[in-house]
Design a protein around this motif. Structure first.
Motif, mmCIF file in Angstrom:
data_model
loop_
_atom_site.group_PDB
_atom_site.id
_atom_site.type_symbol
_atom_site.label_atom_id
_atom_site.label_comp_id
_atom_site.label_asym_id
_atom_site.label_seq_id
_atom_site.Cartn_x
_atom_site.Cartn_y
_atom_site.Cartn_z
ATOM 1 N N ASP A 198 0.855 -1.186 0.000
ATOM 2 C CA ASP A 198 0.000 0.000 0.000
ATOM 3 C C ASP A 198 0.896 1.242 0.000
ATOM 4 N N ALA A 199 0.872 2.001 -1.104
ATOM 5 C CA ALA A 199 1.759 3.163 -1.238
ATOM 6 C C ALA A 199 1.135 4.436 -0.684
ATOM 7 N N TYR A 200 0.080 4.307 0.084
ATOM 8 C CA TYR A 200 -0.613 5.502 0.600
ATOM 9 C C TYR A 200 0.308 6.287 1.536
ATOM 10 N N HIS A 201 0.602 7.526 1.185
ATOM 11 C CA HIS A 201 1.452 8.436 1.969
ATOM 12 C C HIS A 201 2.833 7.839 2.227
ATOM 13 N N GLN A 202 3.405 7.208 1.202
ATOM 14 C CA GLN A 202 4.743 6.629 1.324
ATOM 15 C C GLN A 202 5.696 7.310 0.350
ATOM 16 N N ASN A 239 -2.735 2.323 -4.521
ATOM 17 C CA ASN A 239 -2.743 3.721 -4.053
ATOM 18 C C ASN A 239 -1.503 4.504 -4.471
ATOM 19 N N THR A 240 -1.025 4.283 -5.683
ATOM 20 C CA THR A 240 0.177 5.030 -6.100
ATOM 21 C C THR A 240 -0.107 6.510 -6.320
ATOM 22 N N LYS A 241 -1.380 6.865 -6.479
ATOM 23 C CA LYS A 241 -1.665 8.291 -6.684
ATOM 24 C C LYS A 241 -1.528 9.076 -5.385
ATOM 25 N N ASP A 242 -1.481 8.357 -4.249
ATOM 26 C CA ASP A 242 -1.390 9.011 -2.945
ATOM 27 C C ASP A 242 -0.004 8.934 -2.341
ATOM 28 N N ILE A 243 1.040 8.780 -3.160
ATOM 29 C CA ILE A 243 2.397 8.791 -2.619
ATOM 30 C C ILE A 243 2.719 10.183 -2.102
ATOM 31 N N SER A 244 3.687 10.245 -1.207
ATOM 32 C CA SER A 244 4.069 11.547 -0.653
ATOM 33 C C SER A 244 5.546 11.780 -0.903
ATOM 34 N N MET A 245 5.905 13.057 -0.998
ATOM 35 C CA MET A 245 7.320 13.398 -1.166
ATOM 36 C C MET A 245 7.683 14.451 -0.144
ATOM 37 N N LYS A 246 8.918 14.385 0.329
ATOM 38 C CA LYS A 246 9.296 15.272 1.430
ATOM 39 C C LYS A 246 9.747 16.637 0.886
ATOM 40 N N GLN A 283 7.125 3.878 6.004
ATOM 41 C CA GLN A 283 7.054 4.967 6.984
ATOM 42 C C GLN A 283 5.661 5.050 7.598
ATOM 43 N N LEU A 284 5.621 5.591 8.808
ATOM 44 C CA LEU A 284 4.351 5.772 9.500
ATOM 45 C C LEU A 284 3.547 6.867 8.825
ATOM 46 N N ILE A 285 2.229 6.668 8.727
ATOM 47 C CA ILE A 285 1.387 7.700 8.149
ATOM 48 C C ILE A 285 1.060 8.715 9.241
ATOM 49 N N PRO A 286 1.480 9.965 9.090
ATOM 50 C CA PRO A 286 1.203 10.948 10.135
ATOM 51 C C PRO A 286 -0.284 11.287 10.186
ATOM 52 N N LYS A 287 -0.785 11.517 11.399
ATOM 53 C CA LYS A 287 -2.193 11.863 11.566
ATOM 54 C C LYS A 287 -2.310 13.376 11.543
ATOM 55 N N SER A 325 3.455 -1.662 11.661
ATOM 56 C CA SER A 325 2.759 -0.458 11.223
ATOM 57 C C SER A 325 2.287 -0.657 9.793
ATOM 58 N N GLY A 326 1.194 -0.037 9.466
ATOM 59 C CA GLY A 326 0.696 -0.127 8.097
ATOM 60 C C GLY A 326 0.238 -1.516 7.727
ATOM 61 N N VAL A 327 -0.309 -2.254 8.683
ATOM 62 C CA VAL A 327 -0.780 -3.604 8.387
ATOM 63 C C VAL A 327 -2.134 -3.522 7.687
ATOM 64 N N LEU A 328 -2.238 -4.272 6.612
ATOM 65 C CA LEU A 328 -3.404 -4.170 5.737
ATOM 66 C C LEU A 328 -4.163 -5.488 5.800
ATOM 67 N N THR A 329 -5.477 -5.425 5.882
ATOM 68 C CA THR A 329 -6.262 -6.657 5.889
ATOM 69 C C THR A 329 -7.137 -6.724 4.647
ATOM 70 N N ARG A 330 -7.657 -7.909 4.376
ATOM 71 C CA ARG A 330 -8.438 -8.095 3.154
ATOM 72 C C ARG A 330 -9.716 -7.269 3.177
#
Lengths: 191, 146
Positions: free
Chosen positions: A20-24, A59-66, A147-151, B138-143
């Motif tokens: 999952d590339a969300y915010h990565q 979720n490649t459209k939601d990648i993040s860059m620093k 990386q951790l997704i910041p809240k 962290s970032g663990v994903l489930t079905r």
């Protein structure tokens, strides 16, 4: 021991992973994806043997860059002809194709040998969570995010923000958000 | 000037020189073309080959050590152990297996390698290092999320 012969089949099997590339960060993600594409996560690894796995990235459209990377990171291209050089900023390339940045990050990370194209063909990039069933049904395990997704602050409730321990309150004149600054009538006169 | 004697001596050579040439011929037996039979041609290729083999000793060692390291890291990762911690614990417990042997165990005897990993985890638990080696997922994903 009738089935000892087939026990090793699972060792050489090509498995499928999901990421999952969300915010990565795409460059940090590429480091980790290359390990799985090359088969460096297997004890039987050898750089010349083709034992890499399939990786499905969502979720490649939601990648993040620093920092300022969306504006300042540039991707270069040369057609090979005189005057064929062009460069594109990251945000522009991302506008054109949601999966292109991660594709290029992984491609440049892989070793430049004859296996590279074959490994890239095992990388399946999807801009969102809509993955075709024939691909998703193969997936057996997931790759952990880099990386951790910041809240963000607006996700916290009012209670959480009020109860957060603090040493002092800012004075009222102290401007934290410039757009919410109160207009001073005395200074307004002169403009 | 009278040089015939000198020429004669150099071409004939002594027994020692013939043995030395024989040594080079043993290396050149697999070459192709005239450099296989003509000494003056073969010596050029042989000297270059020996130079290459000397210089490539260190890079070759680094290359294979790197492969062994990657394999062992992968094998440790399968059992949730860190590579550095694994080797350190084995060393401290005086289990005297080198990395090449460990790599062969990981490939050909995975259950044996697993037992070593289990030992590492147990040993670190005894020392109170278990918490330091494990990380929270962290970032663990489930079905259900898809």
């Amino acid at each position: 021991m009738a089935h000892n012969r087939v026990l090793q089949w699972a060792t050489f099997a090509r498995s499928w992973w999901i990421y999952d590339a969300y915010h990565q960060c795409p460059f940090e993600s590429a480091k980790r994806l290359c390990i799985f594409l090359q088969g460096q996560h297997k004890p039987i690894y050898h750089p010349l043997s083709d034992i890499g796995d399939h990786v499905v990235v969502i979720n490649t459209k939601d990648i993040s860059m620093k920092n300022e990377y969306w504006r300042k990171w540039r991707f270069h291209h040369h057609t090979g002809y005189p005057g064929g050089y062009s460069q594109t900023s990251a945000w522009r390339l991302h506008d054109l194709d949601d999966t292109k940045i991660l594709h290029k990050a992984v491609y440049s990370r892989l070793p430049g040998n004859l296996l590279r194209r074959r490994m890239m063909r095992r990388l399946h990039l999807f801009p969102d969570t809509e993955v075709p069933d024939d691909i998703l049904q193969n997936v057996t395990d997931q790759i952990r995010q880099v990386q951790l997704i910041p809240k963000p602050i607006h996700k916290y409730s009012k209670e959480d923000i009020d109860n957060f321990p603090k040493l002092f309150d800012w004075p009222e004149e102290y401007v934290i958000d410039y757009s919410k600054k109160k207009k001073d009538e005395d200074t307004e006169k002169y403009f | 000037m009278f040089l015939t004697f000198l020429n004669f001596a150099s071409r004939q050579g002594g027994a020692d020189i013939q043995w030395k040439r024989h040594m080079y011929k043993r290396i050149a037996w697999s070459y192709y073309g005239r450099k296989r039979n003509c000494f003056r041609l073969s010596i050029r290729t042989i000297e270059r080959a020996l130079r290459y083999s000397t210089n490539s000793g260190k890079p070759k060692r680094e290359y294979y050590n790197n492969i062994v390291k990657i394999r062992l890291e992968a094998a440790c990762w399968e059992h949730g152990v860190l590579y550095d911690e694994f080797l350190k614990t084995l060393d401290e417990s005086s289990i005297q297996l080198n990395r090449t042997t460990l790599q062969h165990l990981a490939i050909y005897e995975p259950r044996t390698f697993q037992s070593l990993c289990d030992f590492t985890v147990k040993r670190q638990g005894e020392l109170g290092l278990k918490a330091a080696t494990t990380t929270t997922p962290s970032g663990v994903l489930t079905r259900g999320m898809l």
